[in-house]
Design a protein around this motif. Structure first.
Motif, short mmCIF file in Angstrom:
data_model
loop_
_atom_site.label_atom_id
_atom_site.label_comp_id
_atom_site.label_asym_id
_atom_site.label_seq_id
_atom_site.Cartn_x
_atom_site.Cartn_y
_atom_site.Cartn_z
N LEU A 119 0.81 -1.21 0.00
CA LEU A 119 0.00 0.00 0.00
C LEU A 119 0.85 1.27 0.00
CD1 LEU A 119 -2.74 -0.98 2.63
CD2 LEU A 119 -2.92 -1.08 0.13
N MET A 120 2.17 1.10 -0.04
CA MET A 120 3.05 2.25 0.11
C MET A 120 2.88 3.27 -1.02
SD MET A 120 7.19 2.33 0.59
CE MET A 120 7.52 1.70 -1.07
N ILE A 121 2.86 2.83 -2.27
CA ILE A 121 2.77 3.76 -3.40
C ILE A 121 1.45 4.54 -3.38
CG2 ILE A 121 2.87 4.03 -5.90
CD1 ILE A 121 5.51 3.18 -4.57
N LYS A 228 4.09 -0.39 -12.75
CA LYS A 228 4.25 -1.09 -14.03
C LYS A 228 5.38 -0.52 -14.90
CE LYS A 228 0.74 -3.92 -13.47
NZ LYS A 228 0.93 -5.39 -13.34
N PHE A 229 5.65 0.79 -14.79
CA PHE A 229 6.62 1.39 -15.69
C PHE A 229 7.77 2.10 -14.96
CE2 PHE A 229 8.13 5.22 -17.87
CZ PHE A 229 8.70 4.64 -19.01
N MET A 231 9.01 2.51 -11.72
CA MET A 231 9.95 1.86 -10.81
C MET A 231 10.85 0.84 -11.51
SD MET A 231 8.17 1.51 -7.05
CE MET A 231 9.71 0.90 -6.35
N PRO A 232 10.30 -0.03 -12.37
CA PRO A 232 11.19 -0.99 -13.05
C PRO A 232 12.25 -0.32 -13.91
CG PRO A 232 8.90 -1.68 -13.21
CD PRO A 232 8.88 -0.29 -12.66
N LYS A 233 11.94 0.85 -14.50
CA LYS A 233 12.87 1.48 -15.43
C LYS A 233 13.74 2.56 -14.78
CE LYS A 233 10.19 0.72 -19.65
NZ LYS A 233 11.21 -0.12 -20.29
N LEU A 234 13.23 3.23 -13.75
CA LEU A 234 13.91 4.40 -13.22
C LEU A 234 14.43 4.25 -11.79
CD1 LEU A 234 11.43 7.11 -14.57
CD2 LEU A 234 13.58 6.39 -15.60
N ALA A 235 14.03 3.20 -11.09
CA ALA A 235 14.44 3.04 -9.69
C ALA A 235 15.42 1.87 -9.56
CB ALA A 235 13.22 2.80 -8.81
#
Length: 507
Positions: A119-121, A228-229, A231-235
């Motif tokens: 639930l953090m995001i 979906k986009f 965090m996987p690409k920028l974090a």
């Protein structure tokens, strides 16, 4: 990603910085426009127009004569003191500032530390968006808190910082509650609306329904996009993060005493607000309109600022007494005085803004410009969705250089609100379109007041974080917010939904 590798984005950001840095202080900008209106009133004296739906001819009144000089000198002080946003904001900030310094508002924001991972995001989006209850303070409190939250869970803290920043800055105009933003903008819109209809009233609840739904829509869209986009690409976790010296208070959860105090304060303040609401909705209630016996308008909506003042005072007082931040009555006064110190620059800037607004109105230049623009738009058949999107995009572009929402609206409202009124659209709808464009790009522009602070917070975790790193990430969220809100507005328009209590889209 560094500033050197961002190509066109870096050049665009650099251009914004160069142009924006050449702008003088907002005080001088509005002082210039104030004197410009005085001069132009003499140049264009006698030019007239007839308002749609009426036979009365309106002429531009010259101030370059003895009578005009008398009006300028005799009304300068009263223009300043009677300007609605001045008193509304100061009263609101007095109470909200007390609740903030007593610890109630920061405690609400700090509940993020106990939120489970799944639930953090969404919690960051909801609390970040609603953080403008503390006015601009939310933009300072939330980002370092979300960065520390990510850091404690071995997630990229700079991404967490930026997520909290976009939620609080670009989501600034939405809320689950009536906030200072609603009060401030409604005051300016109300002044502009009276240019065309002296009996028209715009309340702080003007966009409430839309903004409440916005919190949930932006949270859902933002959460899906992030998971979906983004965090996987920028974090990603960097080894340098291991050596970060994170302030201890950002990692400390609420104590049992603070939780208990927050619950008691929220309950007491909530009961008070519920009581005020019940005294309004019951037939013949004492807070209904004394003549029409209606809910909108009513004493409740006319008195929204005093009601919110008491709401925040109750919450701050009970929380402070429970946790020890408020020990005696003078503490409340001292906290209010401290909050007023932060409003000093606002008070100074309001002098030329108020006089520009009233001078623009008194000379009839605002009305005539609005009538002629409305006529041109009708001839060009440029109304409806195309016009709405144009207003949003114009506001968005101006926001890249001038990030203060109230000062932009003080300049735009006297023309746009009457123009849209003559085209058949309510001031509440015009204000909403402005709010969408104003809020979306707050986190993207490097000229936003708190942008340098965000870079400072980022350097806690990584020393070489540049403007490009922040901009490249905030840009995609600004665009996401802008598209989502614009789509919402289009849907709202076609469905003809009310924007707030008693606030329609069309006249």
């Amino acid at each position: 990603m560094t500033a050197r590798n961002n190509g066109l984005l870096t050049k665009f950001v650099g251009w914004i910085e160069r142009v924006g840095n050449k702008l003088p202080h907002i005080f001088w900008i509005f002082l210039f426009f104030w004197f410009l209106v005085i001069v132009l009133s003499g140049v264009f004296s006698g030019i007239s127009a007839v308002a749609p739906g009426g036979n009365e001819k309106i002429e531009i009144i010259s101030l370059l004569n003895r009578k005009g000089l008398d009006w300028i000198l005799s009304s300068m002080v009263s223009n300043f003191t009677k300007f609605p946003p001045l008193g509304l904001v100061l009263v609101m900030m007095m109470a909200a500032g007390f609740a903030e310094r007593a610890g109630f508002i920061p405690a609400i924001m700090k509940t993020l530390t106990s939120v489970p991972d799944k639930l953090m995001i969404p919690a960051i989006f909801v609390i970040g968006i609603c953080s403008n209850l503390a006015s601009d303070a939310g933009t300072v409190i939330i980002p370092p808190l979300t960065a520390a939250l990510f850091y404690a869970r071995k997630k990229d803290p700079i991404f967490g910082l930026i997520l909290g920043y976009v939620a609080s800055a670009s989501g600034f105009t939405a809320n689950l509650f009536i906030a200072g933003t609603d009060v401030l903008l409604a005051g300016i819109t109300n002044t502009a609306a009276k240019i065309v209809d002296p009996n028209y009233n715009v309340y702080p609840t003007a966009n409430y329904f839309f903004m409440v739904i916005s919190v949930f829509v932006i949270t859902i869209v933002g959460t899906i996009f992030t998971i979906k986009f983004a965090m996987p690409k920028l974090a990603s976790w960097d080894e340098e993060y291991e050596r970060a010296q994170v302030p201890h208070e950002y990692l400390t959860p609420l104590t049992e005493k603070e939780i208990a105090g927050m619950k008691k304060a929220g309950l007491a303040a909530g009961i008070f607000f519920l009581l005020m609401f019940l005294l309004t909705i019951i037939p013949g209630g004492p807070l209904r309109d004394p003549v029409k016996n209606t809910i909108v308008p009513s004493i409740f909506f006319n008195g929204m600022i005093p009601i919110l003042f008491v709401f925040f005072v109750i919450a701050g007082w009970i929380y402070g007494k429970n946790v020890g931040t408020v020990k005696k009555p003078t503490d409340m006064i001292n906290y209010m005085v401290e909050s007023m110190k932060t409003m000093a620059s606002y008070i100074v800037v309001m002098l030329p803004i108020a006089n520009f607004t009233y001078t623009f109105t008194y000379t009839n230049m605002a009305s005539i410009l609005a009538i002629k623009l409305a006529h041109l738009l009708e001839l060009a058949h440029f109304t409806g969705i195309g016009l709405f999107i144009a207003i949003i995009l114009i506001t968005t572009f101006i926001n890249l250089f001038l990030s203060s929402g109230s000062t932009k609206w003080a300049f735009l409202a006297p023309v746009i609100v009457p123009m849209m009124y003559y085209l058949g659209y309510t001031p509440e709808w015009t204000q909403l379109l402005y709010r969408i464009g104003d809020s979306s790009t707050n986190s993207f522009t490097p000229l936003f007041t708190y942008f340098p602070i965000i870079l400072g917070f980022a350097s806690v975790y990584k020393k070489d974080v540049g403007v490009g790193t922040v901009i490249s990430r905030t840009f995609i969220y600004s665009l996401l917010f802008l598209i989502t809100w614009t789509a919402m507005a289009v849907v709202w328009y076609y469905l003809g939904l009310p924007l707030g209590p008693g606030a329609a889209i069309r006249l």
